[in-house]
Design a protein around this motif. Structure first.
Motif, PDB file in Angstrom:
ATOM      1  N   GLY A   1      34.271 -15.796 -19.218  1.00 15.95           N
ATOM      2  CA  GLY A   1      33.697 -15.872 -20.560  1.00 15.95           C
ATOM      3  C   GLY A   1      34.171 -14.726 -21.441  1.00 15.95           C
ATOM      4  O   GLY A   1      34.439 -14.907 -22.627  1.00 15.95           O
ATOM      5  N   ALA A   2      34.301 -13.542 -20.859  1.00 14.90           N
ATOM      6  CA  ALA A   2      34.817 -12.374 -21.594  1.00 14.90           C
ATOM      7  C   ALA A   2      36.335 -12.441 -21.697  1.00 14.90           C
ATOM      8  O   ALA A   2      36.902 -12.256 -22.780  1.00 14.90           O
ATOM      9  CB  ALA A   2      34.393 -11.086 -20.899  1.00 14.90           C
ATOM     10  N   SER A   3      36.994 -12.699 -20.588  1.00 12.57           N
ATOM     11  CA  SER A   3      38.461 -12.708 -20.575  1.00 12.57           C
ATOM     12  C   SER A   3      39.027 -13.766 -21.506  1.00 12.57           C
ATOM     13  O   SER A   3      39.950 -13.498 -22.288  1.00 12.57           O
ATOM     14  CB  SER A   3      38.970 -12.941 -19.147  1.00 12.57           C
ATOM     15  OG  SER A   3      38.581 -11.880 -18.308  1.00 12.57           O
ATOM     16  N   ASP A   4      38.484 -14.980 -21.439  1.00 12.06           N
ATOM     17  CA  ASP A   4      38.972 -16.064 -22.292  1.00 12.06           C
ATOM     18  C   ASP A   4      38.773 -15.729 -23.771  1.00 12.06           C
ATOM     19  O   ASP A   4      39.645 -16.003 -24.604  1.00 12.06           O
ATOM     20  CB  ASP A   4      38.283 -17.380 -21.956  1.00 12.06           C
ATOM     21  CG  ASP A   4      38.646 -17.916 -20.583  1.00 12.06           C
ATOM     22  OD1 ASP A   4      39.613 -17.418 -19.967  1.00 12.06           O
ATOM     23  OD2 ASP A   4      37.945 -18.836 -20.113  1.00 12.06           O
ATOM     24  N   PHE A   5      37.630 -15.133 -24.102  1.00 10.93           N
ATOM     25  CA  PHE A   5      37.362 -14.758 -25.492  1.00 10.93           C
ATOM     26  C   PHE A   5      38.377 -13.720 -25.975  1.00 10.93           C
ATOM     27  O   PHE A   5      38.916 -13.838 -27.086  1.00 10.93           O
ATOM     28  CB  PHE A   5      35.936 -14.219 -25.630  1.00 10.93           C
ATOM     29  CG  PHE A   5      35.653 -13.636 -26.984  1.00 10.93           C
ATOM     30  CD1 PHE A   5      35.467 -14.462 -28.080  1.00 10.93           C
ATOM     31  CD2 PHE A   5      35.584 -12.264 -27.161  1.00 10.93           C
ATOM     32  CE1 PHE A   5      35.219 -13.924 -29.339  1.00 10.93           C
ATOM     33  CE2 PHE A   5      35.330 -11.722 -28.405  1.00 10.93           C
ATOM     34  CZ  PHE A   5      35.149 -12.549 -29.504  1.00 10.93           C
ATOM     35  N   LEU A   6      38.642 -12.707 -25.163  1.00  8.62           N
ATOM     36  CA  LEU A   6      39.577 -11.658 -25.581  1.00  8.62           C
ATOM     37  C   LEU A   6      40.984 -12.211 -25.783  1.00  8.62           C
ATOM     38  O   LEU A   6      41.679 -11.828 -26.727  1.00  8.62           O
ATOM     39  CB  LEU A   6      39.570 -10.505 -24.580  1.00  8.62           C
ATOM     40  CG  LEU A   6      38.266  -9.704 -24.568  1.00  8.62           C
ATOM     41  CD1 LEU A   6      38.239  -8.740 -23.386  1.00  8.62           C
ATOM     42  CD2 LEU A   6      38.073  -8.961 -25.891  1.00  8.62           C
ATOM     43  N   VAL A   7      41.408 -13.136 -24.946  1.00 15.99           N
ATOM     44  CA  VAL A   7      42.722 -13.759 -25.125  1.00 15.99           C
ATOM     45  C   VAL A   7      42.713 -14.661 -26.359  1.00 15.99           C
ATOM     46  O   VAL A   7      43.693 -14.703 -27.111  1.00 15.99           O
ATOM     47  CB  VAL A   7      43.151 -14.525 -23.858  1.00 15.99           C
ATOM     48  CG1 VAL A   7      44.404 -15.349 -24.103  1.00 15.99           C
ATOM     49  CG2 VAL A   7      43.380 -13.541 -22.703  1.00 15.99           C
ATOM     50  N   GLU A   8      41.605 -15.352 -26.598  1.00 18.82           N
ATOM     51  CA  GLU A   8      41.511 -16.207 -27.784  1.00 18.82           C
ATOM     52  C   GLU A   8      41.653 -15.375 -29.063  1.00 18.82           C
ATOM     53  O   GLU A   8      42.327 -15.778 -30.010  1.00 18.82           O
ATOM     54  CB  GLU A   8      40.180 -16.958 -27.783  1.00 18.82           C
ATOM     55  CG  GLU A   8      40.008 -17.910 -28.947  1.00 18.82           C
ATOM     56  CD  GLU A   8      38.699 -18.690 -28.889  1.00 18.82           C
ATOM     57  OE1 GLU A   8      38.633 -19.711 -29.594  1.00 18.82           O
ATOM     58  OE2 GLU A   8      37.767 -18.291 -28.160  1.00 18.82           O
ATOM     59  N   VAL A   9      41.042 -14.205 -29.080  1.00 15.76           N
ATOM     60  CA  VAL A   9      41.085 -13.346 -30.267  1.00 15.76           C
ATOM     61  C   VAL A   9      42.411 -12.597 -30.381  1.00 15.76           C
ATOM     62  O   VAL A   9      42.988 -12.509 -31.467  1.00 15.76           O
ATOM     63  CB  VAL A   9      39.915 -12.331 -30.251  1.00 15.76           C
ATOM     64  CG1 VAL A   9      40.058 -11.295 -31.361  1.00 15.76           C
ATOM     65  CG2 VAL A   9      38.582 -13.056 -30.358  1.00 15.76           C
ATOM     66  N   LEU A  10      42.906 -12.070 -29.257  1.00 17.00           N
ATOM     67  CA  LEU A  10      44.028 -11.129 -29.293  1.00 17.00           C
ATOM     68  C   LEU A  10      45.350 -11.695 -28.796  1.00 17.00           C
ATOM     69  O   LEU A  10      46.373 -11.000 -28.856  1.00 17.00           O
ATOM     70  CB  LEU A  10      43.674  -9.897 -28.447  1.00 17.00           C
ATOM     71  CG  LEU A  10      42.396  -9.163 -28.849  1.00 17.00           C
ATOM     72  CD1 LEU A  10      42.003  -8.169 -27.789  1.00 17.00           C
ATOM     73  CD2 LEU A  10      42.568  -8.500 -30.203  1.00 17.00           C
ATOM     74  N   GLY A  11      45.346 -12.913 -28.272  1.00 21.22           N
ATOM     75  CA  GLY A  11      46.577 -13.450 -27.698  1.00 21.22           C
ATOM     76  C   GLY A  11      46.991 -12.631 -26.489  1.00 21.22           C
ATOM     77  O   GLY A  11      46.148 -12.186 -25.708  1.00 21.22           O
ATOM     78  N   ASP A  12      48.292 -12.390 -26.337  1.00 22.30           N
ATOM     79  CA  ASP A  12      48.787 -11.639 -25.179  1.00 22.30           C
ATOM     80  C   ASP A  12      48.201 -10.237 -25.088  1.00 22.30           C
ATOM     81  O   ASP A  12      48.061  -9.686 -24.001  1.00 22.30           O
ATOM     82  CB  ASP A  12      50.311 -11.568 -25.190  1.00 22.30           C
ATOM     83  CG  ASP A  12      50.953 -12.879 -24.763  1.00 22.30           C
ATOM     84  OD1 ASP A  12      50.273 -13.709 -24.124  1.00 22.30           O
ATOM     85  OD2 ASP A  12      52.141 -13.075 -25.065  1.00 22.30           O
ATOM     86  N   ALA A  13      47.844  -9.637 -26.219  1.00 18.45           N
ATOM     87  CA  ALA A  13      47.240  -8.301 -26.210  1.00 18.45           C
ATOM     88  C   ALA A  13      45.852  -8.319 -25.567  1.00 18.45           C
ATOM     89  O   ALA A  13      45.322  -7.266 -25.206  1.00 18.45           O
ATOM     90  CB  ALA A  13      47.153  -7.745 -27.626  1.00 18.45           C
ATOM     91  N   GLY A  14      45.275  -9.503 -25.400  1.00 16.26           N
ATOM     92  CA  GLY A  14      43.981  -9.618 -24.752  1.00 16.26           C
ATOM     93  C   GLY A  14      44.056  -9.804 -23.249  1.00 16.26           C
ATOM     94  O   GLY A  14      43.050  -9.745 -22.552  1.00 16.26           O
ATOM     95  N   ARG A  15      45.258 -10.019 -22.724  1.00 17.30           N
ATOM     96  CA  ARG A  15      45.418 -10.189 -21.270  1.00 17.30           C
ATOM     97  C   ARG A  15      45.257  -8.827 -20.595  1.00 17.30           C
ATOM     98  O   ARG A  15      45.788  -7.837 -21.075  1.00 17.30           O
ATOM     99  CB  ARG A  15      46.765 -10.809 -20.953  1.00 17.30           C
ATOM    100  CG  ARG A  15      46.900 -12.195 -21.539  1.00 17.30           C
ATOM    101  CD  ARG A  15      48.108 -12.952 -21.023  1.00 17.30           C
ATOM    102  NE  ARG A  15      48.289 -14.194 -21.763  1.00 17.30           N
ATOM    103  CZ  ARG A  15      47.531 -15.269 -21.657  1.00 17.30           C
ATOM    104  NH1 ARG A  15      46.515 -15.260 -20.813  1.00 17.30           N
ATOM    105  NH2 ARG A  15      47.763 -16.344 -22.373  1.00 17.30           N
TER     106      ARG A  15
END
Length: 152
Positions: free
Chosen positions: A112-126
């Motif tokens: 839930g956290a990881s998917d949200f961060l990738v949704e917002v930041l793209g590769d920078a969220g990985r």
């Protein structure tokens, strides 16, 4: 698209960075790395409490983890003097899931956290990550997540 614009597109407004509940600071910055203290699952309606495998279902746990990620971004924004667009990369999350001894889907909750961060930041969220069980968490919350971030 800027991070601020992406959050707006998703209908997410970052709250004011939550104040620490005890004798610690909400974040420490060393150079371009920001270490954010554990953010508990809460939102505009208050604390998100529950125990996965008992009083809380997987989807609700993932939503609680997403709320933690929003609070992490609020702390990063505070560390960046109010400019969330200074965030370069999510480096690592360490997540604690309030769960029963036989619950084994902690990674699915933390998605839930990881998917949200990738949704917002793209590769920078990985990011790298740990997702572990806890017998209990402060105030009975469902999830607590701390993070390490690179900023400019």
């Amino acid at each position: 698209m800027s991070i601020k614009d992406k959050l707006a597109e998703l209908g997410v407004t970052l709250p004011d960075a939550p104040a620490p509940a005890a004798n610690y600071v909400p974040f420490v910055q060393i150079g371009d790395i920001v270490y954010v203290s554990g953010q508990i699952s809460n939102d505009a309606n208050g604390l998100i409490v529950g125990k996965l495998g008992d009083t809380m279902e997987l989807d609700a746990g993932a939503a609680a983890a997403r709320a933690c990620a929003i609070n992490l971004l609020a702390q990063v924004r505070a560390a960046c003097g109010g400019d969330i667009d200074r965030l370069v990369q999510v480096i690592k999350l360490t997540a604690f899931v309030n769960s029963t001894a036989d619950f084994t889907d902690q990674p699915k909750v933390v998605n839930g956290a990881s998917d949200f961060l990738v949704e917002v930041l793209g590769d920078a969220g990985r990011h790298s990550r740990s997702a572990v069980s806890a017998a209990s968490l402060p105030l009975g919350v469902a999830v607590e997540i701390e993070g390490i971030f690179q900023v400019k």
